[in-house]
Design a protein around this motif. Structure first.
Motif, PDB file in Angstrom:
ATOM      1  N   TYR A  35      -4.155   5.989   2.093  1.00  0.00           N
ATOM      2  CA  TYR A  35      -3.332   5.007   1.401  1.00  0.00           C
ATOM      3  C   TYR A  35      -4.018   4.581   0.122  1.00  0.00           C
ATOM      4  O   TYR A  35      -5.238   4.643  -0.009  1.00  0.00           O
ATOM      5  CB  TYR A  35      -2.974   3.808   2.281  1.00  0.00           C
ATOM      6  N   ARG A  43       0.849  -1.189   0.000  1.00  0.00           N
ATOM      7  CA  ARG A  43       0.000   0.000   0.000  1.00  0.00           C
ATOM      8  C   ARG A  43       0.889   1.245   0.000  1.00  0.00           C
ATOM      9  O   ARG A  43       1.911   1.283   0.676  1.00  0.00           O
ATOM     10  CB  ARG A  43      -0.909   0.020   1.227  1.00  0.00           C
ATOM     11  N   ASP A  83      -4.425   1.410  -2.326  1.00  0.00           N
ATOM     12  CA  ASP A  83      -4.310  -0.045  -2.389  1.00  0.00           C
ATOM     13  C   ASP A  83      -4.130  -0.448  -3.847  1.00  0.00           C
ATOM     14  O   ASP A  83      -5.059  -0.332  -4.650  1.00  0.00           O
ATOM     15  CB  ASP A  83      -5.565  -0.682  -1.799  1.00  0.00           C
ATOM     16  N   THR A  85      -6.601  -3.108  -5.391  1.00  0.00           N
ATOM     17  CA  THR A  85      -7.966  -2.721  -5.746  1.00  0.00           C
ATOM     18  C   THR A  85      -8.033  -1.411  -6.523  1.00  0.00           C
ATOM     19  O   THR A  85      -9.108  -1.037  -6.994  1.00  0.00           O
ATOM     20  CB  THR A  85      -8.822  -2.565  -4.477  1.00  0.00           C
ATOM     21  N   HIS A  97      -8.007   5.168   0.223  1.00  0.00           N
ATOM     22  CA  HIS A  97      -8.717   5.068   1.496  1.00  0.00           C
ATOM     23  C   HIS A  97      -8.250   6.195   2.411  1.00  0.00           C
ATOM     24  O   HIS A  97      -7.049   6.465   2.502  1.00  0.00           O
ATOM     25  CB  HIS A  97      -8.420   3.732   2.180  1.00  0.00           C
TER      26      HIS A  97
END
Length: 75
Positions: free
Chosen positions: A20, A9, A22, A25, A29
């Motif tokens: 962060y 991350r 990811d 995905t 976030h």
């Protein structure tokens, strides 16, 4: 400022908080908004070997434990 943790991350310290990205995905976030981190405005972020995230604002050092979600302040 940016750092990458062991999970891949990308952590971001910005004027509005700690975030962060990811890579798995492709999502961002929000971990903490600067308004919750008195006195606000995050400037640096570092990832340590334990997987914890360290960041600062003008007056305080913070440690975010990624495993527990706990935040500790070291004024």
């Amino acid at each position: 400022s940016l750092c990458e943790d062991k999970a891949g991350r990308i952590w971001i310290a910005g004027g509005l908080g700690i975030y962060y990205f990811d890579k798995a995905t492709s999502l961002f976030h929000t971990v903490y908004k600067a308004s919750l981190l008195h006195p606000g405005y995050c400037v640096n972020v570092r990832c340590d070997n334990r997987g914890d995230i360290w960041f600062t604002n003008r007056w305080t050092l913070f440690r975010y434990e990624t495993k527990t979600g706990k935040l500790a302040a070291f004024p």
